[in-house]
Design a protein around this motif. Structure first.
Motif, PDB file in Angstrom:
ATOM      1  N   GLN A 152     -83.076  17.472  20.305  1.00 60.08           N
ATOM      2  CA  GLN A 152     -83.761  16.264  20.740  1.00 60.08           C
ATOM      3  C   GLN A 152     -84.789  15.784  19.721  1.00 60.08           C
ATOM      4  O   GLN A 152     -85.340  16.569  18.962  1.00 60.08           O
ATOM      5  CB  GLN A 152     -84.468  16.509  22.086  1.00 60.08           C
ATOM      6  CG  GLN A 152     -85.650  17.463  22.026  1.00 60.08           C
ATOM      7  CD  GLN A 152     -85.233  18.905  22.230  1.00 60.08           C
ATOM      8  OE1 GLN A 152     -84.116  19.294  21.931  1.00 60.08           O
ATOM      9  NE2 GLN A 152     -86.156  19.723  22.728  1.00 60.08           N
ATOM     10  N   PRO A 153     -85.058  14.465  19.708  1.00 55.87           N
ATOM     11  CA  PRO A 153     -86.153  13.943  18.893  1.00 55.87           C
ATOM     12  C   PRO A 153     -87.476  14.290  19.556  1.00 55.87           C
ATOM     13  O   PRO A 153     -87.518  14.720  20.713  1.00 55.87           O
ATOM     14  CB  PRO A 153     -85.896  12.437  18.913  1.00 55.87           C
ATOM     15  CG  PRO A 153     -85.281  12.208  20.268  1.00 55.87           C
ATOM     16  CD  PRO A 153     -84.402  13.416  20.508  1.00 55.87           C
ATOM     17  N   THR A 154     -88.567  14.091  18.841  1.00 54.38           N
ATOM     18  CA  THR A 154     -89.889  14.298  19.441  1.00 54.38           C
ATOM     19  C   THR A 154     -90.221  13.142  20.390  1.00 54.38           C
ATOM     20  O   THR A 154     -90.777  13.349  21.464  1.00 54.38           O
ATOM     21  CB  THR A 154     -90.970  14.394  18.353  1.00 54.38           C
ATOM     22  OG1 THR A 154     -90.622  15.448  17.441  1.00 54.38           O
ATOM     23  CG2 THR A 154     -92.333  14.701  18.961  1.00 54.38           C
ATOM     24  N   ILE A 155     -89.854  11.916  19.997  1.00 54.26           N
ATOM     25  CA  ILE A 155     -90.178  10.711  20.770  1.00 54.26           C
ATOM     26  C   ILE A 155     -88.907   9.922  21.050  1.00 54.26           C
ATOM     27  O   ILE A 155     -88.055   9.778  20.167  1.00 54.26           O
ATOM     28  CB  ILE A 155     -91.168   9.803  20.006  1.00 54.26           C
ATOM     29  CG1 ILE A 155     -92.445  10.570  19.642  1.00 54.26           C
ATOM     30  CG2 ILE A 155     -91.503   8.555  20.813  1.00 54.26           C
ATOM     31  CD1 ILE A 155     -93.346   9.815  18.667  1.00 54.26           C
ATOM     32  N   TYR A 208     -82.513   3.949  15.053  1.00 55.75           N
ATOM     33  CA  TYR A 208     -81.968   3.048  16.068  1.00 55.75           C
ATOM     34  C   TYR A 208     -80.744   3.697  16.711  1.00 55.75           C
ATOM     35  O   TYR A 208     -79.826   4.115  16.017  1.00 55.75           O
ATOM     36  CB  TYR A 208     -81.588   1.721  15.416  1.00 55.75           C
ATOM     37  CG  TYR A 208     -80.868   0.758  16.331  1.00 55.75           C
ATOM     38  CD1 TYR A 208     -81.506   0.217  17.440  1.00 55.75           C
ATOM     39  CD2 TYR A 208     -79.550   0.378  16.064  1.00 55.75           C
ATOM     40  CE1 TYR A 208     -80.849  -0.681  18.271  1.00 55.75           C
ATOM     41  CE2 TYR A 208     -78.887  -0.521  16.888  1.00 55.75           C
ATOM     42  CZ  TYR A 208     -79.535  -1.045  17.993  1.00 55.75           C
ATOM     43  OH  TYR A 208     -78.879  -1.935  18.819  1.00 55.75           O
ATOM     44  N   LYS A 209     -80.747   3.781  18.046  1.00 54.92           N
ATOM     45  CA  LYS A 209     -79.670   4.472  18.759  1.00 54.92           C
ATOM     46  C   LYS A 209     -78.877   3.550  19.686  1.00 54.92           C
ATOM     47  O   LYS A 209     -78.139   4.030  20.549  1.00 54.92           O
ATOM     48  CB  LYS A 209     -80.251   5.636  19.574  1.00 54.92           C
ATOM     49  CG  LYS A 209     -80.818   6.765  18.715  1.00 54.92           C
ATOM     50  CD  LYS A 209     -79.730   7.438  17.889  1.00 54.92           C
ATOM     51  CE  LYS A 209     -80.286   8.537  16.999  1.00 54.92           C
ATOM     52  NZ  LYS A 209     -79.226   9.208  16.225  1.00 54.92           N
ATOM     53  N   GLY A 210     -79.029   2.234  19.529  1.00 54.43           N
ATOM     54  CA  GLY A 210     -78.252   1.316  20.354  1.00 54.43           C
ATOM     55  C   GLY A 210     -79.073   0.724  21.487  1.00 54.43           C
ATOM     56  O   GLY A 210     -80.297   0.617  21.392  1.00 54.43           O
ATOM     57  N   THR A 211     -78.403   0.343  22.561  1.00 51.71           N
ATOM     58  CA  THR A 211     -79.069  -0.275  23.708  1.00 51.71           C
ATOM     59  C   THR A 211     -79.978   0.731  24.408  1.00 51.71           C
ATOM     60  O   THR A 211     -79.925   1.936  24.135  1.00 51.71           O
ATOM     61  CB  THR A 211     -78.038  -0.787  24.710  1.00 51.71           C
ATOM     62  OG1 THR A 211     -77.315   0.334  25.235  1.00 51.71           O
ATOM     63  CG2 THR A 211     -77.067  -1.765  24.063  1.00 51.71           C
ATOM     64  N   TRP A 253     -86.455   8.075  18.317  1.00 57.10           N
ATOM     65  CA  TRP A 253     -85.236   7.337  18.633  1.00 57.10           C
ATOM     66  C   TRP A 253     -85.612   6.102  19.442  1.00 57.10           C
ATOM     67  O   TRP A 253     -86.342   6.190  20.446  1.00 57.10           O
ATOM     68  CB  TRP A 253     -84.273   8.211  19.433  1.00 57.10           C
ATOM     69  CG  TRP A 253     -83.660   9.307  18.607  1.00 57.10           C
ATOM     70  CD1 TRP A 253     -83.967   9.649  17.317  1.00 57.10           C
ATOM     71  CD2 TRP A 253     -82.643  10.227  19.024  1.00 57.10           C
ATOM     72  NE1 TRP A 253     -83.210  10.724  16.914  1.00 57.10           N
ATOM     73  CE2 TRP A 253     -82.381  11.093  17.938  1.00 57.10           C
ATOM     74  CE3 TRP A 253     -81.932  10.404  20.217  1.00 57.10           C
ATOM     75  CZ2 TRP A 253     -81.440  12.109  17.999  1.00 57.10           C
ATOM     76  CZ3 TRP A 253     -80.990  11.411  20.293  1.00 57.10           C
ATOM     77  CH2 TRP A 253     -80.735  12.256  19.188  1.00 57.10           C
ATOM     78  N   HIS A 254     -85.091   4.944  19.026  1.00 56.28           N
ATOM     79  CA  HIS A 254     -85.477   3.695  19.687  1.00 56.28           C
ATOM     80  C   HIS A 254     -84.271   2.787  19.902  1.00 56.28           C
ATOM     81  O   HIS A 254     -83.161   3.065  19.429  1.00 56.28           O
ATOM     82  CB  HIS A 254     -86.558   2.979  18.867  1.00 56.28           C
ATOM     83  CG  HIS A 254     -86.083   2.478  17.530  1.00 56.28           C
ATOM     84  ND1 HIS A 254     -85.460   1.258  17.369  1.00 56.28           N
ATOM     85  CD2 HIS A 254     -86.130   3.040  16.291  1.00 56.28           C
ATOM     86  CE1 HIS A 254     -85.145   1.088  16.094  1.00 56.28           C
ATOM     87  NE2 HIS A 254     -85.541   2.156  15.420  1.00 56.28           N
TER      88      HIS A 254
END
Length: 437
Positions: free
Chosen positions: A79-82, A59-62, A28-29
């Protein structure tokens, strides 16, 4: 009906087996637009380089939105790994015991030959624990610099190849620019918190908090109301009243960049990572670059600036195979070739010495592109200049913006505004400490 030969069928089964054996992980970035597209290109490069692992970026926003989403997902065991977390979220992530897997541990356990000394000390220092262990993987690191309009400098009778080195010179240049009519404003700035408070302090080797700016423990408290910070805020208010400085607004100072692009203001202090965007918007004038100005009467200045941007955190609760995938991906990300390509494209700093060396030709062909890396590595970081680590610091930055606006409106003087930052910020630090013990 589609008929397969025996050989084709075997190949198909082998292909499907390989695909099913592939370990996929989520990242997630907070990178949108062109940066997000480049990030996906980097991920695709990793996915194509081997057939054991696959990274799926989302992409998760700001930055705040991405961090909030990851925390909520962790609580729901989804949860994601990263996850990409901006630098001021470091204290919060560190305090989340059991929720993270330190990157040094991840890399060692999965045999990636991780060498902390390969990274720039100014980057490493921000993301290590008191024992010097790296907790997260640096990815996009930036630092603030000065962008200036060479064409306006020339019109004002200034040397277009010489940006101001000190605040006294910046004041003098700004007055000359305004008085000559070359521009109606000398300078503006983005990020009062990051640039004009946190980096101002580091650049002058001044603390903004006790216990090594929070690196020493949760009982650290703010101290950014010292003489250097007060003098600087006083000057910003005076320069604003004189019309040589124009305030760009709270948070990121969204109105600052348009004032620079329109040539209303001759100089702007912004992120080194904004370089590509600044170039794209500065088509009507010649662009110059300079380091942050400093006060000559402050001993130890200039020291070094500190980073912004974000790092990649690995969350707990995943399988050993997923952690092996994350470790392999981090090894790929930190390779000199990938880092140099990312830094050249984005304007972010190369995070390793090898990547910096690989960018020598790029820097030679793009004068000024190395301003940020030269500034942040000017001196070995001190306790006051390696960064900051406070819980609830996202909210504290909001307080800094609020109190600066009180200063700009004339409701408070610089000492009163910064005293309020410390008082209100310490309340948040005490709350965070209570919640984390």
């Amino acid at each position: 009906m589609i008929r397969y030969s025996t050989a084709s069928a075997v190949a198909l089964v082998a292909s499907l087996s390989a695909a099913s054996a592939e370990t996929a992980i989520e990242w997630w970035h907070a990178m949108g637009g062109e940066l997000g597209a480049k990030l996906e290109e980097i991920v695709q490069g990793f996915n194509d380089s081997q057939d054991e692992y696959r990274v799926n970026p989302s992409y998760k926003g700001t930055y705040p939105e991405t961090m909030t989403a990851a925390i909520a997902a962790f609580r729901a065991n989804q949860q994601p790994t990263i996850v990409q977390v901006f630098e001021v979220g470091t204290g919060t992530m560190m305090a989340a015991e059991g929720a993270i897997v330190p990157v040094h541990q991840l890399m060692e356990e999965h045999g990636q030959g991780f060498d902390k000394s390969a990274f720039l000390p100014q980057v490493v220092g921000y993301y290590t624990d008191p024992e010097g262990n790296m907790l997260s993987m640096p990815f996009n690191s930036s630092t603030p610099i000065v962008y200036y309009n060479k064409s306006v400098f020339e019109k004002a009778g200034l040397d277009p190849e010489q940006p101001p080195k000190t605040w006294a010179e910046l004041e003098q240049f700004s007055k000359q620019i305004k008085d000559s009519g070359a521009a109606s404003c000398g300078f503006t700035t983005q990020w009062i918190s990051w640039i004009q408070t946190e980096n101002l302090s580091a650049w002058h080797n001044q603390p903004i908090g006790t216990m090594e700016n929070g690196f020493g423990g949760l009982d650290a408290r703010l101290s950014l109301n010292g003489p250097v910070q007060v003098k600087h805020w006083e000057n910003l208010k005076r320069w604003s009243d004189e019309g040589i400085f124009k305030y760009g607004g709270p948070v990121g100072g969204d109105n600052a960049a348009p004032m620079f692009y329109s040539q209303e203001c001759a100089m702007i202090m912004g992120s080194s990572a904004s370089r590509a965007g600044v170039i794209a918007n500065a088509k009507d004038f010649d662009l110059g670059y300079g380091m942050l100005p400093y006060y000559e009467d402050v001993e130890g200045a200039p020291q070094n600036s500190i980073i912004g941007g974000a790092t990649l955190w690995v969350l707990s609760g995943k399988s050993d195979e997923e952690y092996a995938a994350a470790a392999a991906f981090f090894d790929y990300l930190s390779s000199p070739e990938v880092q140099a390509d990312w830094a050249s494209f984005s304007g972010y700093l190369p995070i390793t010495e090898a990547a910096r060396e690989q960018m020598a030709d790029f820097y030679a062909q793009n004068p000024g592109a190395d301003t940020g890396i030269n500034q942040i590595t000017l001196n070995e970081p001190t306790e006051n200049s390696k960064g900051l680590r406070f819980g609830n610091y996202v909210q504290i930055r909001g307080i800094i913006d609020e109190e600066f606006e009180q200063l700009m409106s004339g409701s408070k003087d610089a000492q009163g505004a910064l005293d309020s930052v410390v008082e209100r910020g310490d309340d948040l630090l005490e709350q965070f400490q209570a919640q984390s013990q």
